[in-house]
Design a protein around this motif. Structure first.
Motif, PDB file in Angstrom:
ATOM      1  N   VAL A  64       0.843  -1.205   0.000  1.00 10.54           N
ATOM      2  CA  VAL A  64       0.000   0.000   0.000  1.00 10.54           C
ATOM      3  C   VAL A  64       0.874   1.248   0.000  1.00 10.54           C
ATOM      4  CG1 VAL A  64      -1.598   1.368   1.387  1.00 10.54           C
ATOM      5  CG2 VAL A  64      -2.017  -1.051   1.093  1.00 10.54           C
ATOM      6  N   LYS A  65       1.882   1.261   0.889  1.00 15.88           N
ATOM      7  CA  LYS A  65       2.762   2.429   0.998  1.00 15.88           C
ATOM      8  C   LYS A  65       3.490   2.696  -0.323  1.00 15.88           C
ATOM      9  CE  LYS A  65       3.777   2.619   5.941  1.00 15.88           C
ATOM     10  NZ  LYS A  65       3.712   1.320   6.619  1.00 15.88           N
ATOM     11  N   ALA A  66       3.898   1.631  -1.002  1.00 17.41           N
ATOM     12  CA  ALA A  66       4.689   1.783  -2.224  1.00 17.41           C
ATOM     13  C   ALA A  66       3.849   2.217  -3.418  1.00 17.41           C
ATOM     14  CB  ALA A  66       5.414   0.476  -2.545  1.00 17.41           C
ATOM     15  N   THR A  67       2.562   1.858  -3.445  1.00 21.18           N
ATOM     16  CA  THR A  67       1.758   2.080  -4.661  1.00 21.18           C
ATOM     17  C   THR A  67       0.524   2.959  -4.465  1.00 21.18           C
ATOM     18  OG1 THR A  67       0.365   0.150  -4.252  1.00 21.18           O
ATOM     19  CG2 THR A  67       2.415  -0.231  -5.474  1.00 21.18           C
ATOM     20  N   GLY A  68       0.041   3.074  -3.219  1.00 17.78           N
ATOM     21  CA  GLY A  68      -1.202   3.803  -3.001  1.00 17.78           C
ATOM     22  C   GLY A  68      -2.442   3.031  -3.416  1.00 17.78           C
ATOM     23  N   LEU A  69      -2.256   1.768  -3.823  1.00 16.49           N
ATOM     24  CA  LEU A  69      -3.403   0.922  -4.201  1.00 16.49           C
ATOM     25  C   LEU A  69      -3.837   0.081  -3.000  1.00 16.49           C
ATOM     26  CD1 LEU A  69      -2.123  -0.601  -7.581  1.00 16.49           C
ATOM     27  CD2 LEU A  69      -4.135   0.854  -7.340  1.00 16.49           C
ATOM     28  N   PRO A  70      -5.118  -0.283  -2.919  1.00 14.24           N
ATOM     29  CA  PRO A  70      -5.505  -1.267  -1.908  1.00 14.24           C
ATOM     30  C   PRO A  70      -4.720  -2.554  -2.190  1.00 14.24           C
ATOM     31  CG  PRO A  70      -7.443  -0.383  -3.033  1.00 14.24           C
ATOM     32  CD  PRO A  70      -6.247   0.089  -3.785  1.00 14.24           C
ATOM     33  N   ALA A  71      -4.259  -3.194  -1.133  1.00 14.74           N
ATOM     34  CA  ALA A  71      -3.417  -4.381  -1.331  1.00 14.74           C
ATOM     35  C   ALA A  71      -3.913  -5.545  -0.495  1.00 14.74           C
ATOM     36  CB  ALA A  71      -1.973  -4.059  -0.972  1.00 14.74           C
ATOM     37  N   LEU A  72      -3.845  -6.718  -1.105  1.00 14.94           N
ATOM     38  CA  LEU A  72      -4.216  -7.955  -0.426  1.00 14.94           C
ATOM     39  C   LEU A  72      -2.959  -8.796  -0.291  1.00 14.94           C
ATOM     40  CD1 LEU A  72      -6.545  -9.838   0.580  1.00 14.94           C
ATOM     41  CD2 LEU A  72      -6.543 -10.814  -1.722  1.00 14.94           C
ATOM     42  N   ALA A  73      -2.677  -9.226   0.932  1.00 14.24           N
ATOM     43  CA  ALA A  73      -1.526 -10.096   1.155  1.00 14.24           C
ATOM     44  C   ALA A  73      -1.991 -11.363   1.848  1.00 14.24           C
ATOM     45  CB  ALA A  73      -0.480  -9.390   1.998  1.00 14.24           C
ATOM     46  N   ASP A  74      -1.342 -12.451   1.487  1.00 16.39           N
ATOM     47  CA  ASP A  74      -1.659 -13.747   2.076  1.00 16.39           C
ATOM     48  C   ASP A  74      -0.377 -14.262   2.723  1.00 16.39           C
ATOM     49  OD1 ASP A  74      -2.815 -16.725   1.928  1.00 16.39           O
ATOM     50  OD2 ASP A  74      -0.895 -16.736   0.906  1.00 16.39           O
ATOM     51  N   ASP A  75      -0.483 -14.746   3.935  1.00 16.65           N
ATOM     52  CA  ASP A  75       0.635 -15.516   4.474  1.00 16.65           C
ATOM     53  C   ASP A  75       0.088 -16.889   4.765  1.00 16.65           C
ATOM     54  OD1 ASP A  75       3.457 -15.406   5.047  1.00 16.65           O
ATOM     55  OD2 ASP A  75       2.908 -15.902   7.093  1.00 16.65           O
ATOM     56  N   SER A  76       0.761 -17.871   4.249  1.00 13.68           N
ATOM     57  CA  SER A  76       0.230 -19.219   4.388  1.00 13.68           C
ATOM     58  C   SER A  76       1.361 -20.199   4.622  1.00 13.68           C
ATOM     59  CB  SER A  76      -0.559 -19.605   3.132  1.00 13.68           C
ATOM     60  OG  SER A  76       0.222 -19.377   1.979  1.00 13.68           O
ATOM     61  N   GLY A  77       0.987 -21.351   5.102  1.00 18.42           N
ATOM     62  CA  GLY A  77       1.981 -22.386   5.354  1.00 18.42           C
ATOM     63  C   GLY A  77       1.291 -23.630   5.843  1.00 18.42           C
ATOM     64  N   ILE A  78       2.098 -24.615   6.187  1.00 23.79           N
ATOM     65  CA  ILE A  78       1.558 -25.891   6.647  1.00 23.79           C
ATOM     66  C   ILE A  78       2.014 -26.140   8.081  1.00 23.79           C
ATOM     67  CG2 ILE A  78       3.491 -27.279   5.722  1.00 23.79           C
ATOM     68  CD1 ILE A  78       1.264 -29.357   4.885  1.00 23.79           C
ATOM     69  N   GLU A  79       1.070 -26.532   8.907  1.00 20.54           N
ATOM     70  CA  GLU A  79       1.373 -26.881  10.294  1.00 20.54           C
ATOM     71  C   GLU A  79       1.252 -28.390  10.441  1.00 20.54           C
ATOM     72  OE1 GLU A  79      -0.317 -22.853  12.526  1.00 20.54           O
ATOM     73  OE2 GLU A  79      -1.578 -24.654  12.473  1.00 20.54           O
ATOM     74  N   VAL A  80       2.323 -29.025  10.900  1.00 22.28           N
ATOM     75  CA  VAL A  80       2.356 -30.483  11.045  1.00 22.28           C
ATOM     76  C   VAL A  80       2.297 -30.811  12.534  1.00 22.28           C
ATOM     77  CG1 VAL A  80       3.661 -32.583  10.536  1.00 22.28           C
ATOM     78  CG2 VAL A  80       3.753 -30.641   8.947  1.00 22.28           C
ATOM     79  N   ASP A  81       1.252 -31.532  12.935  1.00 22.40           N
ATOM     80  CA  ASP A  81       1.057 -31.789  14.369  1.00 22.40           C
ATOM     81  C   ASP A  81       2.217 -32.569  14.980  1.00 22.40           C
ATOM     82  OD1 ASP A  81      -1.374 -30.418  14.499  1.00 22.40           O
ATOM     83  OD2 ASP A  81      -2.471 -32.154  13.757  1.00 22.40           O
ATOM     84  N   GLY A  82       2.758 -33.541  14.225  1.00 25.17           N
ATOM     85  CA  GLY A  82       3.870 -34.351  14.745  1.00 25.17           C
ATOM     86  C   GLY A  82       5.171 -33.576  14.881  1.00 25.17           C
ATOM     87  N   LEU A  83       5.207 -32.365  14.324  1.00 23.11           N
ATOM     88  CA  LEU A  83       6.390 -31.496  14.453  1.00 23.11           C
ATOM     89  C   LEU A  83       6.045 -30.250  15.289  1.00 23.11           C
ATOM     90  CD1 LEU A  83       7.821 -31.643  10.795  1.00 23.11           C
ATOM     91  CD2 LEU A  83       8.379 -33.094  12.752  1.00 23.11           C
ATOM     92  N   ASP A  84       5.056 -30.398  16.169  1.00 22.93           N
ATOM     93  CA  ASP A  84       4.640 -29.292  17.048  1.00 22.93           C
ATOM     94  C   ASP A  84       4.242 -28.037  16.276  1.00 22.93           C
ATOM     95  OD1 ASP A  84       5.315 -30.916  19.275  1.00 22.93           O
ATOM     96  OD2 ASP A  84       7.411 -30.341  19.055  1.00 22.93           O
ATOM     97  N   GLY A  85       3.612 -28.249  15.105  1.00 21.79           N
ATOM     98  CA  GLY A  85       3.136 -27.108  14.317  1.00 21.79           C
ATOM     99  C   GLY A  85       4.130 -26.573  13.302  1.00 21.79           C
ATOM    100  N   ALA A  86       5.358 -27.093  13.297  1.00 20.82           N
ATOM    101  CA  ALA A  86       6.342 -26.681  12.275  1.00 20.82           C
ATOM    102  C   ALA A  86       5.953 -27.299  10.929  1.00 20.82           C
ATOM    103  CB  ALA A  86       7.739 -27.139  12.687  1.00 20.82           C
ATOM    104  N   PRO A  87       6.413 -26.728   9.807  1.00 22.62           N
ATOM    105  CA  PRO A  87       7.180 -25.495   9.688  1.00 22.62           C
ATOM    106  C   PRO A  87       6.353 -24.209   9.872  1.00 22.62           C
ATOM    107  CG  PRO A  87       6.827 -26.439   7.518  1.00 22.62           C
ATOM    108  CD  PRO A  87       6.287 -27.423   8.511  1.00 22.62           C
ATOM    109  N   GLY A  88       5.015 -24.266   9.758  1.00 16.78           N
ATOM    110  CA  GLY A  88       4.188 -23.093  10.048  1.00 16.78           C
ATOM    111  C   GLY A  88       4.586 -21.871   9.241  1.00 16.78           C
TER     112      GLY A  88
END
Length: 203
Positions: A64-88
């Motif tokens: 938003v700061k760089a362009t002045g446009l509305p911006a959509l960001a996604d942060d995503s990942g995989i949580e593995v229960d046997g690794l206590d939620g890593a890599p997350g």
């Protein structure tokens, strides 16, 4: 009440071609055109937070700061229960090499660590996606989505990206990488967060 989005163009703050393509397909029915951070020559900000929402917020606000446009960001990942939620939030970091990202390496590491820990089968895991939609006036909306599943080894399928060949969603006998884009987009973690975004800001 969420704020309604009334523009016809949205900046998706990602340099990931696969993610951008997914967003284009998801936004297409709403007549909203999508431009990626790479197209705008935006640098990738350092993701210094330890949560999906924190990192999505960094990316959205920087765009938003760089362009002045509305911006959509996604942060995503995989949580593995046997690794206590890593890599997350560190899912992409596990794939980082000097020559770009290698998710086969990341999936191999995940399998090796589960075997080392003698983690009980089935290896339950979830994909998480947090979307932050930021406006130039500082307003933000946050939507979080998940899809539960199990990890398979050896990996299966050639479609999709990231951990898709290792992840089999609950209720299905194929991995995300064995599904067409349409099939995956109907049930994915990003579809879940996106449905919430559409209901909140476009519905």
């Amino acid at each position: 009440m969420s704020r309604r989005f009334d523009g016809d163009k949205i900046l998706v703050a990602t340099h990931n071609a696969g993610k951008l393509e997914e967003m284009e397909q998801l936004f297409h029915p709403f007549g909203v055109s999508v431009v990626g951070a790479k197209d705008m020559n935006l640098p990738e900000p350092d993701e210094t937070e330890t949560t999906f929402v924190g990192n999505a917020r960094i990316k959205a606000q920087a765009a938003v700061k760089a362009t002045g446009l509305p911006a959509l960001a996604d942060d995503s990942g995989i949580e593995v229960d046997g690794l206590d939620g890593a890599p997350g939030v560190y899912t992409a970091d596990w794939a980082e090499t000097p020559n770009g990202r290698d998710f086969m390496m990341a999936m191999t590491r995940t399998n090796s660590e589960l075997v080392e820990r003698q983690a009980a089968q089935p290896w339950t895991a979830r994909f998480c996606s947090t979307l932050v939609l930021a406006w130039p006036d500082g307003h933000e909306e946050v939507f979080a989505g998940t899809v539960e599943g199990t990890l398979v080894w050896p990996v299966r399928g050639k479609l999709g990206h990231g951990y898709d060949p290792m992840f089999q969603p609950i209720g299905h006998d194929r991995t995300f990488a064995e599904m067409s884009a349409d099939e995956k987009n109907a049930i994915s973690h990003r579809a879940d967060s996106f449905k919430k975004l559409i209901a909140g800001c476009f519905g």
